[in-house]
Design an enzyme around this catalytic site. Structure first.
Site, PDB file in Angstrom:
ATOM      1  N   HIS A 107     -34.336  16.352  -9.638  1.00 42.12           N
ATOM      2  CA  HIS A 107     -34.603  16.822 -10.998  1.00 42.12           C
ATOM      3  C   HIS A 107     -35.523  15.856 -11.715  1.00 42.12           C
ATOM      4  CE1 HIS A 107     -30.874  14.440 -10.990  1.00 42.12           C
ATOM      5  NE2 HIS A 107     -31.216  14.025 -12.189  1.00 42.12           N
ATOM      6  N   LEU A 108     -36.474  16.448 -12.399  1.00 41.31           N
ATOM      7  CA  LEU A 108     -37.420  15.692 -13.216  1.00 41.31           C
ATOM      8  C   LEU A 108     -36.941  15.796 -14.657  1.00 41.31           C
ATOM      9  CD1 LEU A 108     -40.177  14.211 -13.288  1.00 41.31           C
ATOM     10  CD2 LEU A 108     -41.271  16.465 -13.443  1.00 41.31           C
TER      11      LEU A 108
ATOM     12  N   ILE B  60     -27.300  18.721 -20.703  1.00 48.84           N
ATOM     13  CA  ILE B  60     -26.054  18.927 -21.458  1.00 48.84           C
ATOM     14  C   ILE B  60     -25.749  17.744 -22.378  1.00 48.84           C
ATOM     15  CG2 ILE B  60     -24.399  17.883 -19.830  1.00 48.84           C
ATOM     16  CD1 ILE B  60     -22.735  20.472 -20.129  1.00 48.84           C
TER      17      ILE B  60
HETATM   18  P1  5GP Z   1     -29.414  11.778 -13.411  1.00 49.98           P
HETATM   19  O1  5GP Z   1     -28.535  10.776 -14.094  1.00 49.98           O
HETATM   20  O2  5GP Z   1     -28.887  12.175 -12.055  1.00 49.98           O
HETATM   21  O3  5GP Z   1     -30.870  11.374 -13.368  1.00 49.98           O
HETATM   22  O4  5GP Z   1     -29.414  13.051 -14.352  1.00 49.98           O
HETATM   23  C1  5GP Z   1     -28.432  14.031 -14.315  1.00 49.98           C
HETATM   24  C2  5GP Z   1     -28.472  14.719 -15.663  1.00 49.98           C
HETATM   25  O5  5GP Z   1     -27.759  15.936 -15.549  1.00 49.98           O
HETATM   26  C3  5GP Z   1     -27.816  13.927 -16.779  1.00 49.98           C
HETATM   27  O6  5GP Z   1     -28.773  13.642 -17.807  1.00 49.98           O
HETATM   28  C4  5GP Z   1     -26.681  14.823 -17.271  1.00 49.98           C
HETATM   29  O7  5GP Z   1     -26.513  14.803 -18.661  1.00 49.98           O
HETATM   30  C5  5GP Z   1     -27.113  16.188 -16.771  1.00 49.98           C
HETATM   31  N1  5GP Z   1     -26.010  17.074 -16.467  1.00 49.98           N
HETATM   32  C6  5GP Z   1     -24.878  16.777 -15.741  1.00 49.98           C
HETATM   33  N2  5GP Z   1     -24.093  17.858 -15.639  1.00 49.98           N
HETATM   34  C7  5GP Z   1     -24.736  18.871 -16.291  1.00 49.98           C
HETATM   35  C8  5GP Z   1     -24.409  20.244 -16.514  1.00 49.98           C
HETATM   36  O8  5GP Z   1     -23.371  20.760 -16.089  1.00 49.98           O
HETATM   37  N3  5GP Z   1     -25.311  20.973 -17.231  1.00 49.98           N
HETATM   38  C9  5GP Z   1     -26.466  20.431 -17.717  1.00 49.98           C
HETATM   39  N4  5GP Z   1     -27.291  21.243 -18.419  1.00 49.98           N
HETATM   40  N5  5GP Z   1     -26.810  19.142 -17.518  1.00 49.98           N
HETATM   41  C10 5GP Z   1     -25.950  18.376 -16.809  1.00 49.98           C
END
Ligand code: 5GP
Ligand code: ZN
Length: 119
Positions: free
Chosen positions: A105-106, A36
């Site tokens: 998540h990758l 997103i």
């Molecule tokens: P992390 O920081 O945990 O490695 O990555 C989480 C990712 O999820 C972030 O890059 C963030 O932008 C994405 N993200 C968070 N909430 C949402 C959402 O509701 N939809 C989508 N498509 N991505 C999300």
């Protein structure tokens, strides 16, 4: 929602279709959708449909599933047209890496040159 899904998990809810997402890949075990808040022209999150907290929580029996994530990411890179130019696959773990969602998540990032080491 699948039996092992967690009602309070954002990505379980996205996989279940309760929260909309821009799908780019879907098979029996793996779902992928656009981030997103993209950090590159191609920024896709490749996730197992089964809830696993993060890569640090993966067990030996998850090996085939982890390979399925990597293979899906490589297929998505081809579809997105970044397989030849190159791309980055990232697992964020814990606060220093900026992990914010606790469903494995990758990150697949591509479509621009990237610095190393990352900021
Ligand atoms: P992390 O920081 O945990 O490695 O990555 C989480 C990712 O999820 C972030 O890059 C963030 O932008 C994405 N993200 C968070 N909430 C949402 C959402 O509701 N939809 C989508 N498509 N991505 C999300
Ligand atoms: Zn989950």
């Amino acid at each position: 929602m699948a039996d092992d899904a967690q009602a309070d998990c954002l990505f379980c809810r996205i996989i279940a279709g309760e929260i909309p997402s821009a799908s780019v890949y879907d098979d029996a075990e793996v779902y992928a959708f656009r981030d997103i808040n993209p950090g590159a022209p191609t920024h896709v999150l490749v996730v197992p449909k089964r809830h696993i907290r993060d890569i640090a929580a993966a067990e030996a029996e998850d090996g085939a599933l982890l390979l399925a994530l990597a293979r899906a990411a490589n297929e998505i890179a081809r579809r997105e047209g970044v397989a030849e130019s190159g791309y980055r696959l990232v697992w964020n773990v814990g606060p220093d890496a900026g992990q914010s969602v606790f469903h494995l998540h990758l990150h697949l990032l591509g479509g621009r040159a990237m610095a190393w080491p990352p900021g």
